[in-house]
Design an enzyme around this catalytic site. Structure first.
Site, short mmCIF file in Angstrom:
data_model
loop_
_atom_site.label_atom_id
_atom_site.label_comp_id
_atom_site.label_asym_id
_atom_site.label_seq_id
_atom_site.Cartn_x
_atom_site.Cartn_y
_atom_site.Cartn_z
N HIS A 270 12.97 130.44 -37.92
CA HIS A 270 12.70 130.49 -36.59
C HIS A 270 12.41 129.07 -36.18
O HIS A 270 11.76 128.07 -37.03
CB HIS A 270 11.69 131.31 -35.86
CG HIS A 270 12.19 132.91 -36.14
ND1 HIS A 270 11.23 133.56 -35.58
CD2 HIS A 270 13.26 133.38 -36.69
CE1 HIS A 270 11.85 134.89 -35.87
NE2 HIS A 270 13.06 134.83 -36.63
N GLU B 199 10.06 127.77 -34.65
CA GLU B 199 8.66 127.51 -34.52
C GLU B 199 8.20 127.06 -36.05
O GLU B 199 7.46 126.17 -36.58
CB GLU B 199 7.70 128.57 -34.49
CG GLU B 199 7.54 129.29 -32.83
CD GLU B 199 8.68 130.24 -32.74
OE1 GLU B 199 9.96 130.41 -33.16
OE2 GLU B 199 8.33 131.13 -32.18
N CYS C 197 7.13 135.43 -32.10
CA CYS C 197 7.05 136.64 -32.63
C CYS C 197 5.94 137.03 -33.61
O CYS C 197 5.37 135.98 -33.93
CB CYS C 197 8.49 136.92 -33.64
SG CYS C 197 8.66 135.88 -35.16
N CYS D 230 5.82 134.39 -36.69
CA CYS D 230 5.31 132.90 -36.08
C CYS D 230 4.05 132.80 -35.87
O CYS D 230 3.30 132.03 -36.00
CB CYS D 230 6.27 132.42 -35.12
SG CYS D 230 7.81 132.08 -35.83
ZN LIG Z 1 9.38 133.74 -34.72
#
Ligand SMILES: [Zn+2]
Length: 151
Positions: free
Chosen positions: A54, A56, A84, A87
């Site tokens: 992701h 992040e 999410c 993260c």
């Molecule tokens: Zn994430």
């Protein structure tokens, strides 16, 4: 703070656009410490064959390598979409000071949309969360990406 937040979010939006160009869901992130960009990245799980890739995660990994430290105190993460659960966990482990995000994520958002991992007093580190910065531009990138994919 508001102008600075919007300026950094503009950079994160550019990264999200790069993700879209690569065929990835357009999310971009920047990791900033005292006005200095230490890490950045965009969503890339498809090209990396990595479900953890992701935006992040990319920005946090890069910043940790830059600082040669697994903790990133006094840092702000700018991300175009609400983080999410995965993260959010890494954000807490890295001891980030702030997270600024653009669009809310009603499917996987862990900053209040589905769950709120930052308001549980049993989790001992508390990162400040600010949503709603450049929301419309962040959401429009996602909408146009999925619209183009459907047609
Ligand atoms: Zn994430």
């Amino acid at each position: 703070m508001k102008d600075e937040d919007e300026a950094f979010m503009g950079e994160a939006l550019n990264l999200a656009q790069q993700a879209a160009q690569a065929g990835e869901v357009p999310v971009g992130a920047l990791l900033v410490q005292e006005g200095r960009i230490l890490g950045y990245g965009h969503n890339s799980p498809l090209s990396a064959c990595d479900p953890s890739a992701h935006a992040e995660m990319q920005a946090i990994r890069m910043a940790a390598r830059t600082l040669n430290n697994y903790r990133l105190p006094e840092c702000t993460l700018y991300v175009t979409l609400e983080p999410c659960c995965m993260c959010a966990g890494v954000i807490q482990h890295a001891r980030l000071k702030r997270v600024v995000y653009g669009a809310a994520d009603p499917k996987t958002g862990a900053c209040g949309s589905v769950v709120d991992l930052f308001s549980d007093p049993r989790l001992n580190h508390h990162t400040q969360i600010l949503g709603g910065v450049c929301t419309e531009a962040s959401a429009e990138l996602l909408r146009s990406f999925f619209r183009a994919r459907r047609s």
